[in-house]
Scaffold this active site. Structure first.
Site, short mmCIF file in Angstrom:
data_model
loop_
_atom_site.label_atom_id
_atom_site.label_comp_id
_atom_site.label_asym_id
_atom_site.label_seq_id
_atom_site.Cartn_x
_atom_site.Cartn_y
_atom_site.Cartn_z
N VAL A 1 1.27 7.20 13.26
CA VAL A 1 0.70 6.05 12.54
C VAL A 1 1.55 4.80 12.79
O VAL A 1 1.03 3.70 12.96
CB VAL A 1 0.57 6.36 11.03
CG1 VAL A 1 0.12 5.12 10.26
CG2 VAL A 1 -0.41 7.50 10.80
N GLY A 2 2.85 4.99 12.85
CA GLY A 2 3.74 3.85 13.11
C GLY A 2 3.36 3.13 14.40
O GLY A 2 3.29 1.89 14.43
N CYS B 1 13.51 11.50 6.56
CA CYS B 1 13.57 11.22 8.01
C CYS B 1 14.99 11.40 8.51
O CYS B 1 15.21 11.57 9.71
CB CYS B 1 13.04 9.83 8.31
SG CYS B 1 13.89 8.55 7.44
N LYS C 1 0.86 -1.20 0.00
CA LYS C 1 0.00 0.00 0.00
C LYS C 1 0.89 1.24 0.00
O LYS C 1 1.44 1.63 1.03
CB LYS C 1 -0.91 0.04 1.23
CG LYS C 1 -1.98 1.11 1.06
CD LYS C 1 -2.33 1.84 2.34
CE LYS C 1 -1.50 3.05 2.60
NZ LYS C 1 -1.62 4.15 1.66
N GLU D 1 9.77 2.27 10.80
CA GLU D 1 10.75 3.35 10.68
C GLU D 1 9.98 4.65 10.72
O GLU D 1 9.10 4.87 9.89
CB GLU D 1 11.54 3.24 9.36
CG GLU D 1 12.56 2.12 9.35
CD GLU D 1 13.54 2.16 10.52
OE1 GLU D 1 13.85 3.26 11.03
OE2 GLU D 1 13.95 1.08 10.96
N SER E 1 4.94 8.35 9.69
CA SER E 1 4.93 9.21 10.88
C SER E 1 4.97 8.37 12.16
O SER E 1 4.58 7.20 12.18
CB SER E 1 3.69 10.09 10.87
OG SER E 1 2.53 9.28 10.97
#
Ligand SMILES: NC(=O)C1=CN([C@@H]2O[C@H](COP(=O)(O)OP(=O)(O)OC[C@H]3O[C@@H](n4cnc5c(N)ncnc54)[C@H](O)[C@@H]3O)[C@@H](O)[C@H]2O)C=CC1
Ligand SMILES: O=C(O)CCC(=O)C(=O)O
Length: 487
Positions: free
Chosen positions: A236-237, A288, A179, A254, A233
């Protein structure tokens, strides 16, 4: 406009390109010109994801039974296809995400190299022989794939991140449900076309585009997806990790960074300036690993600042497709608003704006999500711009007296992904290597820039404490099986 503009991009499920059963598409737009559509992508629903997971599950056994060398052959072919289509993929990336064309080409070439690296990995050792205490027995380890792996990726590296997750997943015998970020779903579809060109068996790689809250969540929840690898982010991670843990799936995250560069009193200042600009502002700061906090010893602070501002003042902002442009737009309206919000917060909390801070003028930039390269002075540790990931072209200068103070400041962050120091002193280098809490420590080099053959990942809140890339990838994408054979 290139040829993708009028195209509708479909999901790829079980070896077929398919429209979502929702019947809905959304435009993927060019952040350099919001009026330009790059292509239409599927706004999928949970049932599409279920179909992809079933296809991946159906293909898993036969794929895992192939030899590593045979799986590697498919990856070599995918690499060749991506290399042949490098210009097309890179152009789509620039148009869809905004980074400059040379950067997009570099990233696509990196995707090719990653595919080749993992193709070769199919021929390398997967276990050890361990002496058994029984002299009539043979004991060794081997590796088993997880089964179906869900791959959830962000928009900032639309080729490299999906490839550095999918290539190891595949070579170690897993099948994939991918996705991509909806913002870069056209680029993702072109990458999947390269896998299709490689002739992968149906169901081995599947792609479903759609909202994170719908398709990402469906991956988190799906009982037949045994592993989830995520980059994005922090918020969400953690949702991904908690959801996976709840149903016993393996996960790898990550997430953010708040990466410091230390400029010591004995640094080569020109080199430090170049690297700070490259590490902090390339890709409009949307990495990042981007440099965000610039911690400078007081003895060279003013000189470093002068040199930095002189160079930042020369940066040309504009469409990444145009020659001579060094910095493109933010990837989306939402990202631009986030960056402008942090700049405002910096001003409110008392940091001094040295340059940038706004939206650049000029008629030709009016329709894009542009922000000026921005430098703040007098930033203290407790300010929001010194603590939270901005993901934009914003540098925070922080003055310290000693190297000890520099290290303490650098470590005063929730994240620990990447960090740099500029110094000529071996003692300072060794102290930095020893004391710095980051997964990636770099000496006299910018904080961004990851080598595909080396482990990549962060300490503290930056990751799930796992590592991606290089041979480290085997740890996530397989389970160790210890085998005991008694003759
Ligand atoms: N560490 C990194 O490489 C990245 C960090 N970020 C950070 O995240 C911030 C927001 O960027 P976003 O694109 O919104 O990141 P995000 O974390 O929302 O998106 C990353 C991926 O997760 C998916 N996703 C979103 N919500 C989900 C959910 N509830 N369940 C499962 N999957 C979901 C997205 O569709 C996308 O594929 C940025 O400002 C930046 O600070 C963003 C991109 C990459
Ligand atoms: O610095 C790089 O090359 C990789 C950065 C990265 O992984 C990211 O921004 O998500």
């Amino acid at each position: 406009m290139t040829e993708t503009a009028d195209r509708t991009f479909l999901n790829y499920i079980g070896g077929q390109w398919k429209a979502s059963i929702s019947g809905e598409t959304v435009p993927s737009i060019n952040p350099a010109n919001r009026l330009e559509t790059v292509g239409l992508v599927q706004q999928s629903v949970r049932e599409d994801l279920d179909e992809a997971a079933a296809a991946a599950r159906g293909a898993a056994k036969a794929w895992s039974r192939l030899s590593g060398a045979a799986r590697g052959e498919f990856l070599y072919k995918a690499a060749n296809a991506l290399e042949r289509r490098l210009d097309e993929v890179a152009t789509a990336m620039t148009r869809e995400m905004g980074k400059t064309l040379p950067e997009a080409k570099g990233e696509t070439a990196r995707g090719v190299a990653i595919l080749r690296y993992y193709a070769g990995e199919g021929m390398r050792k997967v276990g050890d022989v361990i002496p058994s205490s029984d002299s009539d027995a043979l004991m060794f380890t081997t590796r088993a794939p997880l089964g179906v792996v869900g791959v959830i990726t962000p928009w900032n590296f639309p080729v490299a991140i999906p490839v550095w997750k999918m290539a190891p997943a595949l070579i170690y015998g897993n099948t994939v449900v991918f996705k991509p970020a909806q913002e870069t779903a056209v680029t993702a579809a072109l990458v999947i076309e390269c896998f299709e060109e490689a002739g992968l068996p149906a169901g081995v790689v599947n792609m479903v585009t759609g909202r994170g809250t719908v398709i990402g969540q469906a991956i988190i929840d799906h009982p037949h997806i045994q592993g989830i690898t995520f980059t994005g982010s922090d918020q969400v991670g953690k949702q991904v990790g908690m959801g996976a843990l709840k149903r016993g799936a393996k996960y790898q995250l990550e997430m953010g960074g708040k990466n410091p560069v230390i400029v010591a009193a004995d640094a080569d200042l020109d080199l430090a300036v170049e690297a700070t600009i490259s590490g902090g502002l390339r890709s409009t700061g949307q990495k990042c690993t981007a440099t965000s906090r610039v911690i400078v010893q007081s003895a060279v602070y003013e000189e470093f600042k002068r040199k930095l501002l002189e160079k930042v003042g020369q940066i040309r902002v504009g469409s990444g497709l145009e020659e001579g442009i060094w910095m493109g737009p933010c990837a989306s309206r939402a990202q631009l608003d986030t960056v402008l919000g942090y700049i405002e917060k910096g001003k409110q909390e008392g940091a001094k704006l040295l340059c940038g801070g706004g939206v650049p003028g000029g008629e030709e930039l009016r329709q894009g999500f542009y922000v000026e390269p921005t430098v703040f002075d007098g930033v203290s540790r407790e300010m929001t711009i010194a603590r939270e990931e901005i993901f934009g072209p914003v540098l925070a200068l922080m003055k310290v007296d000693t190297l000890e103070e520099a290290l303490e400041t650098a470590n005063d962050a929730e994240f620990g992904l990447s960090a740099s120091i500029f110094t000529r002193d071996i003692g300072s280098m060794l102290a930095f290597i020893r004391e710095m809490d980051a997964g990636l420590v770099r000496i006299n080099a910018e904080s961004a820039g990851v080598e595909l053959q080396a482990p990549f990942g962060g300490m503290k809140q930056s990751s799930s404490h796992s590592r991606e890339q290089g041979q480290a990838a085997i740890e996530f994408f397989t389970a160790i099986k210890t085998v005991f054979v008694k003759g």
